[in-house]
Design an enzyme around this catalytic site. Sequence first.
Site, short mmCIF file in Angstrom:
data_model
loop_
_atom_site.label_atom_id
_atom_site.label_comp_id
_atom_site.label_asym_id
_atom_site.label_seq_id
_atom_site.Cartn_x
_atom_site.Cartn_y
_atom_site.Cartn_z
CD GLU A 1 40.33 29.66 48.71
OE1 GLU A 1 40.01 30.79 48.29
OE2 GLU A 1 39.52 28.86 49.19
CG ASP B 1 43.98 41.77 40.49
OD1 ASP B 1 42.89 42.25 40.88
OD2 ASP B 1 44.95 42.47 40.17
CE1 TYR C 1 35.93 34.05 46.52
CE2 TYR C 1 37.08 33.88 44.43
CZ TYR C 1 36.36 34.63 45.35
OH TYR C 1 36.07 35.93 45.08
CB CYS D 1 64.47 58.15 7.26
SG CYS D 1 62.68 58.13 7.09
CB CYS E 1 58.25 56.34 8.92
SG CYS E 1 59.53 56.56 7.66
CB CYS F 1 60.53 59.35 10.02
SG CYS F 1 61.40 57.89 10.61
CB CYS G 1 62.92 54.35 7.20
SG CYS G 1 62.93 54.83 8.93
CE LYS H 1 42.33 40.19 47.77
NZ LYS H 1 42.14 40.82 46.47
CE LYS I 1 45.84 43.99 48.55
NZ LYS I 1 44.74 44.32 47.71
S1 IVH Z 1 37.19 34.85 49.92
C1 IVH Z 1 33.98 37.11 52.55
N1 IVH Z 1 38.94 33.89 48.25
O1 IVH Z 1 39.28 39.37 46.79
C2 IVH Z 1 35.14 36.43 51.98
N2 IVH Z 1 38.18 36.13 47.94
O2 IVH Z 1 38.40 41.77 49.23
C3 IVH Z 1 34.94 35.98 50.61
N3 IVH Z 1 39.12 37.22 45.95
O3 IVH Z 1 36.79 41.03 45.79
C4 IVH Z 1 36.13 36.20 49.79
N4 IVH Z 1 40.33 35.52 45.29
O4 IVH Z 1 36.30 38.58 45.33
C5 IVH Z 1 38.20 34.97 48.60
N5 IVH Z 1 40.44 32.89 46.81
C6 IVH Z 1 39.70 33.94 47.17
C7 IVH Z 1 39.71 35.15 46.41
C8 IVH Z 1 38.94 36.23 46.83
C9 IVH Z 1 39.97 36.77 45.02
C10 IVH Z 1 38.56 38.59 45.92
C11 IVH Z 1 37.16 38.76 46.38
C12 IVH Z 1 37.12 40.20 46.84
C13 IVH Z 1 38.52 40.47 47.23
C14 IVH Z 1 38.66 40.53 48.72
#
Ligand code: IVH
Length: 708
Positions: A134, A138, A248, A433, A446, A430, A452, A136, A336
Site C-alpha cells: 500500500e 503522509d 487501511y 524603484c 511598494c 523598493c 515601478c 504510505k 520509505k
Molecule cells: S499500517 C501496525 N498502512 O505510517 C501497523 N500505516 O509508522 C499499522 N501509515 O503513523 C500501520 N499509511 O499511521 C499502515 N497504508 C498504511 C499507512 C500507514 C500511512 C502511517 C501510520 C503510522 C506510520 C507508520
Amino acid sequence: MTRHDAEEGGPAAVAADPREMSFGEVAGEAARLHRELHRHNHLYHAEAAPEISDSAYDELFRRLQVIEAAHPGLVTPDSPTQRVGADPLESLPNIEHAAPMLSLDSAREVEEVRRFDERLRKTLGDEKIRYVLEPKLDGASLELVYVDGVLERAVTRGNGRVGEGVTENVRTIPTVPLRLRGREPPVPAFLSVRGEVIMCLSDFESLNQRRIEAAKPPYQNPRNATSGALRQLDSRITARRPLTVLAYDIMAVEGAAFDSDSEGIEALRAWGLKTPERVTVAESVEEIARYHRAFDRDRESLDYEIDGVVVKLDALAPRTLLGSTAHHPRWAIAFKFEPRKEITRIDRILVSVGRTGVLTPVALLRPVEVGGVTVSRASLHNREELERKDVREGDLVRVQRAGDVIPQVVERIDEDGHERGELFTMPGACPSCGTEPVERGPFTICPNHLACPAQLKGRITHFGSRAALDIEGLGAETAALLVEEGLVGELADLFELTEDDLLPLEGFAAVSARNLVGAIRERRQVELARFLVGLGIPEVGVAVARDLAMHFRGIEAVRSAPAEALESIHGVGEKMSAAIRGFFGAPDVRDALDRLLNRGFRFVVPDGPPAGEEGGWAGKTVVLTGTLESFSRSRLRDMLRDLGARVTGSVSSRTDFLVAGADPGSKLEKARRLGVEVLDEAQLRERLGRREGDGRPENLPARDRGRG
Ligand code: IVH
C-alpha cells in the site's frame, strides 16, 4: 404525504409541515431521509458516482433539517445533518484505543526489505509469504470505532495507547461513513479501524493561499494542516477544511473474521470506507522493489503526499506468531522514499517585487537536491514569516518541497559556535524603484504601482501568460528587457512595438522579432475572459473571469457593473465585488485601460455555457490515471474543474472520460470494461486546445466547486 423526488431535475416536492404530521409519519420520513442521504453521500464521496445533482441533495438535506428542528428528539449521532460541526469543546478528551496503535519499522534500502523478507521466510516457511502493498500516506493516523455499524468515536494516535477524542471533528469529514453499509460481509457488532487523515495537495495550496490573503501564517505542509484541522475544539472549523480519511487496517473486530489483510480491506471498502488506491499483493522482494519504484516515480503526480510504501504480511494468523516489539509489529515494514527535505545554507536573502507590488523575501540557497530536483531559492513569504522563522544570511536551514508547492524554508537549524549574520529586515526602499514601501498586515508593499519597473514587468508577464492572452514569446525575460529598454511603459505600449524596436535587443533576430510583434497584435482578437485574467484584477482568477465574461459579455459592462450585478454571479461575494469595483474605479487604472482598449481589441464571448469553448468539459465526470508527461495531476485537476468538469477518483459507469497516462493500472481495464471513453495524453491536449502543459500562474488559485 410528502414526496421527495430523488431524481435529477425532478419536480420540486411540496413538503408537508412536520408539525402537522403524526410523529410516526415524521419519524418514518426522517429514517428514509437518513438512508437516502447516507447512500448519496457514499456514492458521491467514496464511489465518485453521484446519482443526483447537488441541488437535489441539498433539498433532501434541508428537509431533514426542517424535520429535526421540529422534532429535536429525532436528531441521532449518525444523522447526516451532524456533519456540519457541533458547539466548541473545552478540551479534547483522552481516550484509550481498542488496541495499541503501533508504528512501523522503516527501511530505506531494498537490502533492508530483503532482510525483513528473509526473517519472515525463516520463521514461517516460504508458502505463507505473501505481502499486501500500500502507499504510505503522509497524514495523521486515526482510529475509528463503529458499534453496531454506527460511528461511535474517533481518536488520534496520541502515544499509541491513548489518543485524543476528535469524534465531533471527524463526523464532518465526508469520506467517513457515520453508519456502515452493506450486507456482504455483514456489518460487525464492533469495529475498530485505523486510517490516515490527509489533505489533498491542491486543497492544501488553496487553503494556504487563503491564509496568506487573510494575513495568517501558512501551514508548513499538508500533514500539519491536517493535524491542525483534526484537533480543533470547534468542529465547525474542521467542517470547512477539506479532509479525507483512507482506512487501511482493522485493529479489532467482533462479529466478523478474516484470514487475510486483503480480505479485511475488501470488507472495509464494502462497508463504505474509503481505502488507499493501488493496494496490491506481492510475493517477492523484486515485486516489492518494482512497486516502490513505480510509486516513487508517480509520486509527483499524486494529489496527496506519500513518503513510502507499506509492506505487510497478508495472512493474519502468522502475525500473532511473529508478534511485535514495544514499538512496531514484526510482520510489516515501511519502505520509505528518499526524503524531500534537505539541509542547506542561505547564501543571501533578497527581496523581489511582484506585479501587485508585494515585496517578497527570497532565500538564495546553496543548491541542494530535494527529491530529485535542485533547489536554489525558496520563498520566505513575508515580513512576519521571516521574523517568525528568524532566518538570516549564512544560516543553516531545512528546506522542503511539498508536491507542487514552491520550495520552502521550513526552519532554521541551530549551530553551536556559529556566528550568525545580522538580523534581516525588509528594505526601506523598493529594490526596483526606490519608493518607500508601506506595511499592510504582514505584507510590505511598494505603493508606486504605475511606474515601478518590477511591477510593470510582472504585469506584462502576467498579461502574456498562458491563462491570460497566451502570447508566445512574451515571458518574464522578454518583459524585463522591454521595460529596461524603455520600450514599454504600460500594457498599451505592447501593441505599438515594431520589429525595428525589437531587433537591437539581446536575443532577438529577424524571425523572433517578427513573430513576437505578430503574436501580440494577433491577440487583439481574444476571449474576453482571458483579457480579464490578463488585467490582473485582485481576487479574480480564471473561473471568475470566465463567469464575468459570460454574464456581462463585454468589457464596458464589466468595468461599469454595479455591486448587485456582480454579486448576482455565483462565487462572487461582497469582498470580490468590492475588489473588482475598486480596481476599475481607480483613476490610473481607468486611464490605462482606456489607452489599452484604444488599440483595437475584438472580444470573443462564447455562446451558452463555457462548455463548447474548450472541449465540452462542463458537467463531465473525469478520472485521471497513470503518469502524464506535460501535466501534474493536481494542476490538470484544477484545470478541468475550471472548465466545469468533475474530477473523481474511481471509474464507474457514470464516468465520461478516463485520462490515461503511462502505466495506467487497473482503472484503464475497468474503463474499457464499462465502455468509458479513454483519452491518451495527445487526445487530452487536443481536447483542451492547448499547445503545451499546464503552466498555470501561481497567483490564480483554482476555485473549488466540489460539494462537501
Ligand atoms: S499500517 C501496525 N498502512 O505510517 C501497523 N500505516 O509508522 C499499522 N501509515 O503513523 C500501520 N499509511 O499511521 C499502515 N497504508 C498504511 C499507512 C500507514 C500511512 C502511517 C501510520 C503510522 C506510520 C507508520
